[in-house]
Design a protein around this motif. Structure first.
Motif, PDB file in Angstrom:
ATOM      1  N   MET A   1       0.844  -1.176   0.000  1.00 36.71           N
ATOM      2  CA  MET A   1       0.000   0.000   0.000  1.00 36.71           C
ATOM      3  C   MET A   1       0.894   1.246   0.000  1.00 36.71           C
ATOM      4  O   MET A   1       1.834   1.340   0.772  1.00 36.71           O
ATOM      5  CB  MET A   1      -0.906  -0.025   1.234  1.00 36.71           C
ATOM      6  CG  MET A   1      -1.832   1.155   1.289  1.00 36.71           C
ATOM      7  SD  MET A   1      -2.909   1.183   2.732  1.00 36.71           S
ATOM      8  CE  MET A   1      -4.050  -0.101   2.306  1.00 36.71           C
ATOM      9  N   ALA A   2       0.575   2.197  -0.853  1.00 31.51           N
ATOM     10  CA  ALA A   2       1.355   3.431  -0.964  1.00 31.51           C
ATOM     11  C   ALA A   2       1.050   4.362   0.200  1.00 31.51           C
ATOM     12  O   ALA A   2      -0.053   4.347   0.750  1.00 31.51           O
ATOM     13  CB  ALA A   2       1.048   4.135  -2.276  1.00 31.51           C
ATOM     14  N   GLY A   3       2.009   5.165   0.559  1.00 31.71           N
ATOM     15  CA  GLY A   3       1.828   6.140   1.623  1.00 31.71           C
ATOM     16  C   GLY A   3       3.022   7.058   1.701  1.00 31.71           C
ATOM     17  O   GLY A   3       3.944   6.962   0.889  1.00 31.71           O
ATOM     18  N   HIS A   4       3.005   7.950   2.634  1.00 33.10           N
ATOM     19  CA  HIS A   4       4.094   8.900   2.834  1.00 33.10           C
ATOM     20  C   HIS A   4       4.384   9.023   4.320  1.00 33.10           C
ATOM     21  O   HIS A   4       3.482   8.885   5.142  1.00 33.10           O
ATOM     22  CB  HIS A   4       3.727  10.287   2.291  1.00 33.10           C
ATOM     23  CG  HIS A   4       3.384  10.290   0.848  1.00 33.10           C
ATOM     24  ND1 HIS A   4       2.081  10.307   0.410  1.00 33.10           N
ATOM     25  CD2 HIS A   4       4.153  10.261  -0.249  1.00 33.10           C
ATOM     26  CE1 HIS A   4       2.071  10.296  -0.913  1.00 33.10           C
ATOM     27  NE2 HIS A   4       3.315  10.264  -1.329  1.00 33.10           N
ATOM     28  N   THR A   5       5.632   9.324   4.640  1.00 35.58           N
ATOM     29  CA  THR A   5       6.032   9.604   6.013  1.00 35.58           C
ATOM     30  C   THR A   5       6.871  10.863   6.009  1.00 35.58           C
ATOM     31  O   THR A   5       7.769  11.009   5.178  1.00 35.58           O
ATOM     32  CB  THR A   5       6.874   8.439   6.590  1.00 35.58           C
ATOM     33  OG1 THR A   5       6.093   7.243   6.544  1.00 35.58           O
ATOM     34  CG2 THR A   5       7.294   8.735   8.023  1.00 35.58           C
TER      35      THR A   5
END
Length: 149
Positions: A1-5
Motif C-alpha cells: 500500500m502506498a503512503g508517505h512519512t
C-alpha cells in the motif's frame, strides 16, 4: 500500500522543520501575534500549497501527454476560515491562470477537469471538509509581467 512519512522536528520558538519523503526540508512557523517570527509557512497555507502543487502537477502531466504547450501558468488559492476553533477552511477558491498568445483553451480545460474529477487526491481530500470554487482564466502572455497576484 502506498503512503508517505514525514518527520517534523521542533527548532525554536514556534518554528518546526519538516522533511519530505525525498529529503527536502521546509520551515513551519506562525505570525508574531501567535508567538512566531514568520520564518516559515503556516500549516494551513501549506495545505493550500499542497492543493496547488497536486493539481498543477496533474495539469502539466496531462498537457504534456496532449502535446499542448502552455508558456506560463500559475494558480492562486485562497482559503476562508471558520470563526470558531478549531479554525478550518469552509471555502477554498482555486483560480488557474494560463498565459499565452495562442492557448488551446479546450485542451487546457480538459486537463484541468481531469485533475479536478479524476487525478488530484489532495483536491478530493479538500472536498471532504470544505466547498471548492474553481475557475480557469486565460490571459495574453504579456499580462503575466503586470500580474503579481
Amino acid at each position: 500500500m502506498a503512503g508517505h512519512t514525514v518527520t517534523t522536528i521542533y527548532k525554536q520558538g514556534m518554528q518546526f522543520e519538516t522533511d519530505s519523503p525525498t529529503g527536502y526540508k521546509v520551515l513551519i512557523d506562525t505570525s508574531p501575534e501567535n508567538g512566531g517570527n514568520n520564518d516559515g509557512m503556516g500549516p494551513k497555507a501549506m495545505m493550500l500549497s499542497g492543493l496547488a502543487g497536486c493539481t498543477g502537477l496533474d495539469v502539466v502531466f496531462v498537457l504534456n501527454k496532449m502535446r499542448v504547450d502552455v508558456p506560463k501558468f500559475k494558480m492562486v488559492v485562497k482559503g476562508e476560515l471558520t470563526e470558531e476553533h478549531p479554525k478550518t477552511y469552509h471555502t477554498v477558491w482555486l483560480d488557474y491562470h494560463f498565459y499565452g498568445d495562442d492557448l488551446n483553451e479546450e485542451k487546457i480545460q480538459k486537463a484541468v477537469t481531469l485533475s479536478e474529477e479524476q487525478y488530484c487526491g489532495v483536491m478530493e481530500m479538500f472536498r471532504k471538509f470544505c466547498k471548492l470554487e474553481i475557475a480557469v482564466h486565460y490571459h495574453p502572455e504579456a499580462a503575466l509581467e503586470t500580474s503579481n497576484s
